[in-house]
Design a protein around this motif. Structure first.
Motif, PDB file in Angstrom:
ATOM      1  N   GLN A  70      -4.306   5.611  11.374  1.00 58.10           N
ATOM      2  CA  GLN A  70      -3.356   5.940  10.308  1.00 58.10           C
ATOM      3  C   GLN A  70      -3.269   7.446  10.057  1.00 58.10           C
ATOM      4  O   GLN A  70      -2.216   7.954   9.681  1.00 58.10           O
ATOM      5  N   GLU A 114     -10.682  -1.716  13.264  1.00 55.77           N
ATOM      6  CA  GLU A 114      -9.743  -2.790  13.602  1.00 55.77           C
ATOM      7  C   GLU A 114      -8.814  -3.112  12.435  1.00 55.77           C
ATOM      8  O   GLU A 114      -7.620  -3.390  12.637  1.00 55.77           O
ATOM      9  N   LEU A 115      -9.363  -3.091  11.229  1.00 58.57           N
ATOM     10  CA  LEU A 115      -8.529  -3.431  10.071  1.00 58.57           C
ATOM     11  C   LEU A 115      -7.366  -2.459   9.944  1.00 58.57           C
ATOM     12  O   LEU A 115      -6.234  -2.852   9.638  1.00 58.57           O
ATOM     13  N   ALA A 137      -6.170  -0.509  12.497  1.00 61.19           N
ATOM     14  CA  ALA A 137      -5.332  -0.561  13.700  1.00 61.19           C
ATOM     15  C   ALA A 137      -4.432  -1.792  13.724  1.00 61.19           C
ATOM     16  O   ALA A 137      -3.432  -1.826  14.438  1.00 61.19           O
ATOM     17  N   SER A 138      -4.789  -2.803  12.938  1.00 57.40           N
ATOM     18  CA  SER A 138      -3.933  -3.995  12.850  1.00 57.40           C
ATOM     19  C   SER A 138      -2.875  -3.831  11.770  1.00 57.40           C
ATOM     20  O   SER A 138      -2.099  -4.757  11.524  1.00 57.40           O
ATOM     21  N   ALA A 139      -2.843  -2.669  11.117  1.00 50.78           N
ATOM     22  CA  ALA A 139      -1.868  -2.417  10.043  1.00 50.78           C
ATOM     23  C   ALA A 139      -1.131  -1.111  10.338  1.00 50.78           C
ATOM     24  O   ALA A 139      -1.037  -0.244   9.491  1.00 50.78           O
ATOM     25  N   MET A 140      -0.623  -1.006  11.547  1.00 53.70           N
ATOM     26  CA  MET A 140       0.023   0.233  11.974  1.00 53.70           C
ATOM     27  C   MET A 140       1.535   0.096  11.990  1.00 53.70           C
ATOM     28  O   MET A 140       2.209   0.599  12.903  1.00 53.70           O
ATOM     29  N   ASP A 141       2.044  -0.600  10.980  1.00 53.08           N
ATOM     30  CA  ASP A 141       3.488  -0.671  10.791  1.00 53.08           C
ATOM     31  C   ASP A 141       4.153  -1.120  12.091  1.00 53.08           C
ATOM     32  O   ASP A 141       3.614  -1.959  12.802  1.00 53.08           O
ATOM     33  N   MET A 142       5.313  -0.567  12.382  1.00 53.23           N
ATOM     34  CA  MET A 142       6.026  -0.907  13.619  1.00 53.23           C
ATOM     35  C   MET A 142       5.451  -0.148  14.813  1.00 53.23           C
ATOM     36  O   MET A 142       5.516  -0.600  15.949  1.00 53.23           O
TER      37      MET A 142
END
Lengths: 438, 389
Positions: free
Chosen positions: B149, B202-203, B205-210
């Motif tokens: 992020q 991981e948390l 990297a799994s919330a990296m928008d589009m």
């Protein structure tokens, strides 16, 4: 047969935690779907509701090839956050469509929606209406602000919420303006909050026997992430934006590094982050930099002194990091006992050694595309593994849902298809909800 | 809502601290284990003027609200034994200790599965419990760098810049909370606790928008979306200076009518697909409109016209806003030795109450917890407590 026919109640230790839990997902874009993604990853049966004339807007984004027959089924964004769900495309503007969704709601454990406040009631799907026939239902709304006047009238997207929560005020370069996040930060935060709220309500329902309504205000939730600053402010401390620095770690910063292809640091847009949290780490840093004499410099004996001279230190550190790739610099520092990491870009996350070693990305088959990579479930329950399925194509499970969940006959389903109440392709007048709309 | 749950917090990260705080607010009995020198958050501040002690750190006051403090010097066997008893008595153990440390304390999954089968463990760490970087050191800056992020935040002509505080940890806190609830729900069906492991990297990297899902599949990013873009994506998705601060105009196609109505320029409707117009005249028009108004006036227009406008709110704006207060966000806490403060309350609004007490003094509950949960008599309590003095 799919889990749409799964038995309810009871579980053995090998089953995912939410086996048999039925979720009706009326949400779109990111926050709501991110919440239900987590529920689906835990084994819940999640039905994602769209309309043949009302698609989730993200189906139109990040489509690798728009010249295929069904580009709306190929969106990377949509597939990532809607995997493991079932797809129902039903026109809720029709009486028949509303009846279908109402009946599904009446048989659901959880309903998740992120319409603007008041819309769910106007659709006849308000909490009080559903609760009257299903007192165990848990309904979660994820507004940008709240359902209260007058702010319920204000739409809000991620950057709006960042501003209104106070977090933008506190974030940014020292001496610079407030800073927007690079992702739509309020959305995944609200999504996680929504999933957590559902899970707590399920725990509570086991004791009380009844469900409840939950509001996850994106603004309010983000305020909980700056609670220490709000307390400090009341105690007389005036927080200022401080960039990457820290009052208790020095030096700390983000420094330029060589590009992986050898591009000079000044042009590579490649960075390494490091933090020195003790005097021992300071010694380790300067030794790693090949500048052990800096440890004897009387100007920088401790954190307060190093904070005061941070600009000078930044110059020295940048000179060293600029000779290395971010991976090399971080690796050397970690070996020396200093916290450091490359500032990983999305593309670099894909190839990151640690993420790869832990199976962070999984290859998943897709009906109309080559296999794609989706992120693995992030809550690792020991002894459990959740298989991933691609997100549903538009209306992919219309028949299965109407037949198995509502008991509709093949003839009735065909009538609904013929009337355009359900469908598997967008109708000409298709609308999409705007990105991150609330 | 969580009144019959006992939670033990063992570690010093924001992820478990914030999750445990929420559980305490919802009624759980949360026991925070602290070393003799006190938790890390007691030392990070911010501090009120003239104070720098562990009882006045705002981070401690906020993140540890509503918990009990038990001081144990885990270098001593008696303290380790007491800790094991306390943990065994709990429903949930939240920890960010490395696996090897947990093994030395006999609080690893294998031991706990046998000795406390109904206990659930949520273990969170910067990189996860295994893999080549599992033992890497991390701070709030390096964690948000490793998760991706940070790479997207900041000006394109400068280095990436982190957001306020430990946002990687705060995000992870919601996963810690959710995973713990999932484990308790599962226990109700199986009769046994669960062990859940989380990686903060991981948390994120799994919330990296589009951008994440595109990059993970090798797709080129949309122009302007793969790197930092500062505070402006285009003229209708941008920060603007107001007369007294910064405001946000973040408008999607569906919001065009409300934007134009607020600007008093509905006559421009037909030009809103003209990219040159949007990048030139429209940008100037919006900038002028914002610059002529205070931030609150811009927001008043958002309310009047239903437009997605906002302003950069500071602490005073938040603390003084009656509409915000009416949402029920605040809880008032009387903190002994510090005073009365208002703190953000529940992470989400439910039927249940959310009562958050003051943060504990260091070791405030050591004796009572050791007696109640570890079964120690006064002499034994003195011995354990003494080992930490």
């Amino acid at each position: 047969m799919s889990s749409l026919a799964a038995q309810r109640g009871g579980a053995d230790a090998g089953e995912p935690p939410l086996t048999g839990i039925r979720v009706l997902d009326l949400s779109m874009i990111w926050a709501g779907p991110f919440a239900t993604k987590h529920l689906a990853d835990l084994g819940a049966e999640v039905i994602k509701v769209e309309g043949p004339s009302y698609l989730d807007h993200v189906r139109t984004l990040s489509v690798p090839d728009r010249n295929v027959a069904e580009p709306y089924n190929d969106s990377r964004y949509f597939n990532e956050y809607n995997r493991n769900k079932y797809g129902l495309a039903v026109d809720i503007r029709t009486d028949s469509g509303r009846d279908i969704v109402t009946r599904l709601a009446a048989g659901s454990d959880v309903i998740v929606e992120n319409f603007r406040p008041g819309v769910i009631e106007r659709l006849g799907l308000g909490y009080d209406t559903i609760r009257a026939v299903n007192p165990r239902v848990i309904m979660v709304s994820l507004p940008a602000y709240s359902g209260r006047e007058p702010e319920r009238r204000v739409p809000g997207y991620g950057p709006n919420v960042e501003q209104m929560s106070g977090i933008a005020h506190l974030s940014g370069y020292a001496g610079g303006p407030p800073q927007k996040f690079g992702i739509s930060y309020g959305d995944p935060v609200a999504g996680l909050g929504g999933a957590a709220a559902v899970l707590m309500a399920l725990v509570a329902r086991e004791r009380s026997g009844v469900g409840q309504r939950i509001e996850v205000s994106q603004r309010n939730l983000l305020m909980g992430f700056i609670g220490d600053a709000l307390v400090g402010h009341q105690l007389g401390h005036r927080a200022e934006r401080s960039g990457n620095r820290s009052p208790y770690a020095a030096p700390q910063g983000v420094y330029p590094s060589l590009g992986a292809d050898g591009t000079p640091a000044a042009r590579a847009d490649s960075w390494v982050a490091l933090s020195v949290t003790s005097d021992a780490q300071w010694l380790a840093l300067v030794k790693t930099m090949g500048r052990p004499e800096l440890a004897d410099d009387p100007r920088w004996p401790d954190v307060p002194a190093r904070l005061a001279a941070h600009d000078e230190l930044d110059h020295e550190i940048s000179a060293w990091t600029s000779t290395l790739t971010s991976l090399d610099a971080a690796e050397q520092l970690q070996r020396a006992g200093v916290a450091a990491s490359p500032v990983l870009t999305p593309a670099e996350l894909r190839d990151d050694l640690q993420l790869t070693a832990r199976g962070f990305l999984r290859m998943v088959a897709h009906a109309t595309m080559p296999p794609m990579k989706l992120t693995a479930p992030t809550w690792h329950f020991q002894g459990l593994d959740t298989e991933l399925r691609a997100a549903p194509r538009l209306g992919e499970h219309n028949q299965m849902i109407l037949r198995n969940r509502l008991g509709l006959s093949e003839q009735r389903i065909a009538e609904l298809e013929a009337a355009g109440v359900i469908g598997t392709s967008p109708t000409p007048a298709t609308r999409t909800r705007s990105r991150h709309a609330q | 809502m969580l009144n019959d749950l006992r939670v033990v917090e063992l570690g010093d990260g924001i992820a478990i601290a914030l999750a445990a705080r929420a559980m305490a607010g919802f009624g759980a009995d949360v026991i925070k284990i602290e070393p003799p020198e006190g938790d890390r958050l007691r030392r990070v501040g911010p501090f009120p003027p003239g104070r720098a002690d562990g009882e006045a750190s705002a981070a401690h006051l906020y993140f540890h609200g509503g918990k009990s403090s038990v001081v144990l010097d885990l270098d001593h066997q008696a303290a380790r034994t007491a800790l094991q008893r306390i943990v065994h008595s709990g429903d949930i153990l939240l920890t960010d200790l490395p696996t090897a440390r947990r093994e030395r304390l006999r609080l690893d999954d294998a031991v706990l599965a046998g000795e406390a089968p109904r206990l659930s463990v949520v273990a969170v760490s910067p990189y996860g419990a295994d893999g080549p970087h599992a033992g890497y050191l991390a701070t709030e800056l390096t964690m948000i760098a490793a998760g991706g992020q940070l790479s997207l935040m900041g000006s394109p002509d400068r280095e990436p810049v982190k957001p306020y505080g430990d946002q990687a940890g705060c995000q992870a806190a919601l996963s810690v909370f959710g995973a713990a609830m999932a484990a308790i729900y599962r226990r109700g069906r199986t009769g046994r606790g669960s062990s859940v492991e989380l990686s903060i990297q991981e948390l994120q990297a799994s919330a990296m928008d589009m951008q994440g899902p595109m990059a993970y599949n090798g797709d080129p990013p949309y122009p302007g979306y793969g790197r930092r873009i500062g505070n402006t994506t285009h003229s209708l998705w941008s920060y603007y200076p107001s007369r007294d601060g910064q405001v946000g105009i973040f408008v999607n196609p569906a919001n065009i009518p409300s934007l134009l109505a607020a600007l008093g320029r509905s006559d421009l409707r037909d030009r809103m697909s003209d990219k040159a117009f949007l990048a030139g005249e429209m940008r100037d028009l919006v900038a002028r409109w914002c610059a002529e108004r205070t931030s609150k006036e811009v927001y008043a227009a958002a309310v009047e016209f239903g437009a997605p406008f906002s302003y950069v709110a500071g602490p005073d704006d938040l603390l003084e806003d009656p509409i915000l207060a009416a949402t029920g966000i605040w809880r008032t806490v009387e903190q002994p030795g510090v005073g009365v403060v208002r703190v953000p309350g529940p992470p989400f609004t439910t039927d249940a109450g959310f009562d958050i007490g003051p943060a504990p003094h260091l070791g405030q509950h050591t004796a009572t917890v050791l007696a109640r949960l570890a079964g120690l008599d006064e002499a034994a309590i003195r011995a354990v407590a003494g080992s930490g003095s």
